[in-house]
Design a protein around this motif. Sequence first.
Motif, PDB file in Angstrom:
ATOM      1  N   UNK A  41       3.163  10.699 -19.406  1.00 20.74           N
ATOM      2  CA  UNK A  41       2.378  10.973 -20.615  1.00 20.74           C
ATOM      3  C   UNK A  41       1.671   9.706 -21.082  1.00 20.74           C
ATOM      4  N   UNK A  42       0.363   9.840 -21.354  1.00 24.29           N
ATOM      5  CA  UNK A  42      -0.417   8.722 -21.866  1.00 24.29           C
ATOM      6  C   UNK A  42      -0.724   8.979 -23.342  1.00 24.29           C
ATOM      7  N   UNK A  43      -0.235   8.154 -24.236  1.00 28.24           N
ATOM      8  CA  UNK A  43      -0.468   8.400 -25.671  1.00 28.24           C
ATOM      9  C   UNK A  43      -1.950   8.246 -26.016  1.00 28.24           C
ATOM     10  N   UNK A  44      -2.379   9.055 -26.946  1.00 29.60           N
ATOM     11  CA  UNK A  44      -3.745   8.961 -27.448  1.00 29.60           C
ATOM     12  C   UNK A  44      -3.826   7.883 -28.520  1.00 29.60           C
ATOM     13  N   UNK A  45      -5.052   7.542 -28.887  1.00 34.69           N
ATOM     14  CA  UNK A  45      -5.237   6.525 -29.912  1.00 34.69           C
ATOM     15  C   UNK A  45      -4.625   6.971 -31.233  1.00 34.69           C
ATOM     16  N   UNK A  46      -4.759   8.267 -31.520  1.00 31.58           N
ATOM     17  CA  UNK A  46      -4.223   8.779 -32.786  1.00 31.58           C
ATOM     18  C   UNK A  46      -2.699   8.755 -32.809  1.00 31.58           C
ATOM     19  N   UNK A  47      -2.057   8.715 -31.622  1.00 32.35           N
ATOM     20  CA  UNK A  47      -0.598   8.690 -31.582  1.00 32.35           C
ATOM     21  C   UNK A  47      -0.030   7.329 -31.966  1.00 32.35           C
ATOM     22  N   UNK A  48      -0.819   6.284 -31.772  1.00 34.94           N
ATOM     23  CA  UNK A  48      -0.301   4.936 -32.018  1.00 34.94           C
ATOM     24  C   UNK A  48      -1.021   4.222 -33.142  1.00 34.94           C
ATOM     25  N   UNK A  49      -2.133   4.812 -33.624  1.00 34.58           N
ATOM     26  CA  UNK A  49      -2.908   4.172 -34.697  1.00 34.58           C
ATOM     27  C   UNK A  49      -3.072   5.188 -35.834  1.00 34.58           C
ATOM     28  N   UNK A 127       0.469  16.571 -27.572  1.00 33.87           N
ATOM     29  CA  UNK A 127      -0.132  16.928 -26.283  1.00 33.87           C
ATOM     30  C   UNK A 127       0.831  16.694 -25.124  1.00 33.87           C
ATOM     31  N   UNK A 128       2.129  16.603 -25.440  1.00 38.26           N
ATOM     32  CA  UNK A 128       3.124  16.414 -24.396  1.00 38.26           C
ATOM     33  C   UNK A 128       3.297  17.726 -23.631  1.00 38.26           C
ATOM     34  N   UNK A 129       3.136  17.674 -22.297  1.00 39.57           N
ATOM     35  CA  UNK A 129       3.293  18.870 -21.482  1.00 39.57           C
ATOM     36  C   UNK A 129       4.772  19.132 -21.231  1.00 39.57           C
ATOM     37  N   UNK A 130       5.137  20.387 -21.351  1.00 43.13           N
ATOM     38  CA  UNK A 130       6.531  20.788 -21.174  1.00 43.13           C
ATOM     39  C   UNK A 130       6.594  21.861 -20.094  1.00 43.13           C
ATOM     40  N   UNK A 131       7.437  21.674 -19.112  1.00 40.12           N
ATOM     41  CA  UNK A 131       7.653  22.675 -18.055  1.00 40.12           C
ATOM     42  C   UNK A 131       8.921  23.433 -18.374  1.00 40.12           C
ATOM     43  N   UNK A 132       8.838  24.746 -18.258  1.00 44.63           N
ATOM     44  CA  UNK A 132      10.012  25.564 -18.536  1.00 44.63           C
ATOM     45  C   UNK A 132      10.142  26.605 -17.436  1.00 44.63           C
ATOM     46  N   UNK A 133      11.359  26.944 -17.086  1.00 47.73           N
ATOM     47  CA  UNK A 133      11.619  27.903 -16.044  1.00 47.73           C
ATOM     48  C   UNK A 133      11.369  29.324 -16.550  1.00 47.73           C
ATOM     49  N   UNK A 134      10.957  30.181 -15.628  1.00 52.17           N
ATOM     50  CA  UNK A 134      10.826  31.594 -15.976  1.00 52.17           C
ATOM     51  C   UNK A 134      12.209  32.162 -16.279  1.00 52.17           C
TER      52      UNK A 134
END
Length: 354
Positions: A41-49, A127-134
């Motif tokens: 995950x790459x933080x956005x500018x708004x996440x750190x500022x 915007x963190x992507x989450x994988x979940x099992x069926x």
Amino acid sequence: MSSGSENNMSPEHLPNEQDAEGTVAVPGADHPFADPGLPAHQPRKQDIDEKAAKRSERVVAFLFLLSMLATVGFIASFVAFPVDDIRYVWPLGHVSILHVMLGVTMGIALFCIGAGAVHWARTLMSDVEIADERHPIAADEETRSKVFADFQQGAAESGFGRRKLLRNTMFGALALVPLTGVVLLRDLGPLPEDKLRHTLWGKGKRLINMNTNEPFKPEDIETGSLSFAMPEGLEYEDHDFNTEIAKAALMLVRIAPDEIKDQQSADFGVDGVLAYSKICTHVGCPVSLYEQQTHHVLCPCHQSTFDLSDGARVIFGPAGHPLPQLRIDVDDEGYLTALGDFEQPVGPSFWERG
């Protein structure tokens, strides 16, 4: 496939298929179709500022406010511009300025809501992507608890409760936009104003025979006959002829004075000549089927029946009111003339009708 090619096919060349012993071959780490996993995950500018986050918040709030102003502009345009105000608008040509303003303001209102929501989601929501099992459709208690927990986490990460400026401006924009649909109800038809209460008939207007286009005299109408008249000055060539005749159409009947049951009807006529609206008070069909022995006239659409000898009273059918009667007289040249307009609105009943 030949037997030779079958011998050359080994289990390791059959990923995700069972081998000879019945076990499933699982791709290894070096397999070309191995799952690469999620990127870091790459933080956005708004996440750190926080200043950048505040700027995004102001942008979203501005878009929602602009949507509200556009909705107000839509309603104001509906009031300010008549539909027949035609102007040249490049590159559309000559168009109704009302239609242009309605399209522009509604487009801005809807676009700003969508743009604000998209900008909010892309810059301020997680915007963190989450994988979940069926999982099976019927969830167990553990899964339900996880869903509720995920929902609460998503609500918290969206800033919906913390960023009140965004929340309130969004609610304002969403509350105002439906008003555009309410205002558009006016386009179901022109506002009637007092048009339903008035026709072309007026004091001194002669009764014109619709067959000969000549003015009527009392002697032109025989006892037991039914004739049709229109107001003087209305011509078949007029562009609004159909609109006007739909309200002003008149039928003339001559009844022996001793057979007229209603004294007011007799006073409104001349020597037994009575003038009634031809427009049925049920749904506006033309009334024209006359029975001279009973003085009853029948509407062919739904069989409403009126007694012309008794003030055109309804004696059968769904009509709710008698046919309005026109007060007539004879002018200096012996022609039948109106003494004014109908005293009751013609045609179908409406709720304001007295």
